[in-house]
Design an enzyme around this catalytic site. Structure first.
Site, PDB file in Angstrom:
ATOM      1  CD  GLU A  22      37.242  -7.686  -9.094  1.00 54.61           C
ATOM      2  OE1 GLU A  22      38.431  -7.992  -9.613  1.00 54.61           O
ATOM      3  OE2 GLU A  22      36.140  -8.171  -9.024  1.00 54.61           O
ATOM      4  N   GLY A  77      33.446  -9.306  -6.208  1.00 55.71           N
ATOM      5  CA  GLY A  77      33.405  -7.865  -6.828  1.00 55.71           C
ATOM      6  C   GLY A  77      33.185  -6.920  -5.911  1.00 55.71           C
ATOM      7  CD  GLU A 104      36.743 -12.726  -7.705  1.00 59.70           C
ATOM      8  OE1 GLU A 104      36.231 -11.651  -7.704  1.00 59.70           O
ATOM      9  OE2 GLU A 104      37.442 -13.183  -6.591  1.00 59.70           O
ATOM     10  CB  ALA A 127      29.861 -11.567  -9.635  1.00 57.77           C
TER      11      ALA A 127
END
Length: 239
Positions: A93, A90, A113, A42
């Protein structure tokens, strides 16, 4: 580092909407620009502004990511993620939303995270356990430590490891093999697996039977059977 900013999420949604409607696209490959990262995670620079948002605003931002990743996961076409550098947070993911993952030897992949006091919020807590099992998934998320491409292959997180600089090339080779087949069959294989895995075995078998009945109504199965009888390669129209 190809961070997952809100703008990137929106652009991914736009391009996958185009891809879904383009009859000339059969198999999709996504890779990262440059050679340092597929996606580093992210955009942490956006997080201070997130801390000031209301619960409703945070839910909206999170659901934007889910909507895009779900679109990729449920695209009625095979997808391949060519991991050409670090694939964290991210980025991991995003890769999990693809059907197939091919990684270069250099790749480090993980969900760090927890080291920021949060946890994977782009589907990682759901897709990763379904792929590699809950115990190993929890280990990766609890520690936040990345693993190598070799380890990711061993636990079934990725499909293939290539030499550095060769992920995209290997993805193209695989995509060509896939694209030689009928999209009518490919899309139903994907639907049967994706939906069936979250239902009972009996329900999944019913779904498979329904999809098989559908594929027998297509032009491509007639071409496939005729080509086999005539001992030639089929020429599918994906209809």
């Amino acid at each position: 580092m190809n961070v997952l900013s809100r703008k990137v999420v929106q652009e991914l949604g736009e391009i996958f909407t185009e891809i879904s409607e383009d009859p000339n696209v059969i198999t999709v490959i996504v890779t990262g620009a440059g050679n340092r990262a597929f996606m580093a995670g992210a955009d942490i620079k956006e997080f201070p502004s997130w801390l000031e948002k209301s619960e409703e605003e945070l839910m909206q931002l999170t659901m934007e990511i889910h909507q895009t990743f779900n679109m990729i996961e449920h695209l009625k076409k095979p997808t391949i993620a060519a991991l050409n550098g670090i694939t964290l947070g991210g980025g991991c993911e995003l890769a999990l939303a693809f059907d197939i993952r091919i990684a270069e030897e250099q790749v480090q992949i993980g969900l760090p995270e927890v080291k920021l006091g949060l946890f994977p919020g782009g589907g990682g807590t759901q897709r990763l356990p379904r792929l590699i099992g809950p115990a190993k998934a929890k280990e990766l998320m609890f520690t936040g430590e990345p693993i190598s491409a070799a380890e990711a292959l061993k636990i079934g997180l990725i499909n293939q490891v290539t030499e550095n600089g060769k992920a995209l090339e290997s993805a193209i080779v695989m995509a060509k093999k896939i694209t030689a087949n009928s999209l009518q069959a490919l899309s139903r294989i994907k639907e049967a697996v994706n939906k069936g895995i979250d239902t009972s075995f009996d329900q999944a078998i019913d779904l498979e039977a329904q999809l098989l009945t559908e594929v027998f109504q297509t032009e491509d199965i007639r071409e496939g059977v005729q080509a086999f009888i005539e001992k030639r390669k089929p020429s599918y129209k994906h209809r």
